[in-house]
Scaffold this active site. Structure first.
Site, mmCIF file in Angstrom:
data_model
loop_
_atom_site.group_PDB
_atom_site.id
_atom_site.type_symbol
_atom_site.label_atom_id
_atom_site.label_comp_id
_atom_site.label_asym_id
_atom_site.label_seq_id
_atom_site.Cartn_x
_atom_site.Cartn_y
_atom_site.Cartn_z
ATOM 1 C CE LYS A 13 0.825 1.075 4.233
ATOM 2 N NZ LYS A 13 1.696 2.542 4.765
ATOM 3 C CG ASP A 143 -0.668 -0.019 8.393
ATOM 4 O OD1 ASP A 143 -1.815 1.323 8.312
ATOM 5 O OD2 ASP A 143 0.410 0.347 7.959
#
Ligand code: C5P
Length: 306
Positions: A13, A143
């Site tokens: 990401k 995350d």
């Protein structure tokens, strides 16, 4: 025929926005972040092993220094939590083929945790719902829930309370990778040090960024990339400023330290611009290596069962 082995692919990401609120009593910081999953992947394969053998982890890939292959790895922790909560004996080998930079601010460890959840669910036919997977993911790191979902999403709280973000178009990224990682807790601590004595407002999602994503306006997205951890990452690793300068000089639409760094992510207009910038960054001598990617892409998903 019973499944013997499952392979899950999981992306990295970048954070298009990472706005950091004050440090809270639990040591964490309230965040508003906009995640985008990008096309750099780790593959995790879990295979049944002899009963009673437990879980054996192996890590492969070109740059895997610092990745633990023991019970401290987030993928192994995911297995421990699921074994306990779902009362399943996990006797298996887990092989992680790493391409996502280690300690690079691209959620590589979190990605592996998300992949482990999806892989264990599939191999042991647990039938976990999305909510159940997210519940395990949140115990593993801020995350990890996003790495289950992928795409583009806004994270609030610790970054783990997700809502989907409306985003159109495909974005082209050039990633300037460093040979040595940065520790996330150290970067947050440096951020606190740099902001000592300041009054820090509670973070809000950037309307301009959200509108730009909705309109697939990459030029505007490039202008509105923001990361409150960038100064801290640059303070700990001053060379990052040079890397950001090279990107600006060679026409990137925007450049930002990804998460807690040290990866620097540059948004470019298309593949050709990406190639040009990749060459310029490599020639500059200030980066460890360069990768290119597009986003958004889906989160952790099964790509093979045998
Ligand atoms: O949740 P995760 O394990 O990814 O967090 C790593 C570290 O990053 C935490 O121990 C904390 O120091 C810092 N962090 C934070 N505030 C957040 C997320 C992470 O301070 N919202």
């Amino acid at each position: 025929m019973a499944t013997n082995s499952v392979t899950v692919r999981v992306p990295a990401k970048v954070n298009l926005q990472l706005s950091v609120g004050p440090r809270e009593n639990d040591g964490f910081h309230g965040l508003v972040t906009v995640f985008q999953a990008i096309s750099i992947y780790d593959d995790l394969t879990i295979t049944h092993a002899a009963p009673g053998s437990g879980l054996a982890l192996s890590i492969t890939g070109d740059h895997i220094a610092g990745v633990p292959a023991d019970e401290t790895n987030l993928a192994a922790k995911a297995a421990q939590i699921i074994a306990k909560e779902y009362d399943v004996e996990i006797d298996a080998t887990m092989q992680i083929l790493k391409t996502i930079p280690v300690a690079g601010g691209m959620a590589g460890g979190s990605a592996n945790a998300a992949a482990a959840i999806v892989a264990i669910d599939a191999l042991y036919s647990l039938g976990m719902t999305r909510e159940e997977m997210v519940k395990v993911a949140r115990q593993l790191g801020s995350d990890v829930p996003f790495m289950l979902n992928g795409g583009t999403a806004i994270g609030r709280g610790r970054g783990d309370e997700l809502t989907a973000a409306l985003s159109r178009g495909t974005y082209h990224w050039v990633l300037a990778l460093s040979s040595a990682g940065l520790s996330t807790p150290s970067v947050y601590a440096e951020c606190d040090r740099l902001r000592a004595g300041l009054i820090i407002a509670n973070p809000q999602a950037s309307d301009k960024l959200m509108q730009s994503l909705l309109a697939a306006d990459e030029i505007s997205v490039g202008k509105h990339l923001i990361n409150d951890l960038q100064s801290a990452a640059c303070s700990l690793r001053p060379a990052l400023r040079l890397i950001l300068d090279v990107g600006q000089e060679y026409g990137a639409l925007g450049g930002i330290v990804s998460g807690s760094g040290p990866t620097v992510a540059f948004l470019v207009s298309d593949e050709e611009a990406g190639l040009d910038l990749a060459v310029a960054l490599t020639a500059s001598g200030v980066v460890g290596s360069v990768a290119r990617a597009t986003g958004p892409v889906p989160g952790a998903r099964v790509i093979e069962t045998r």
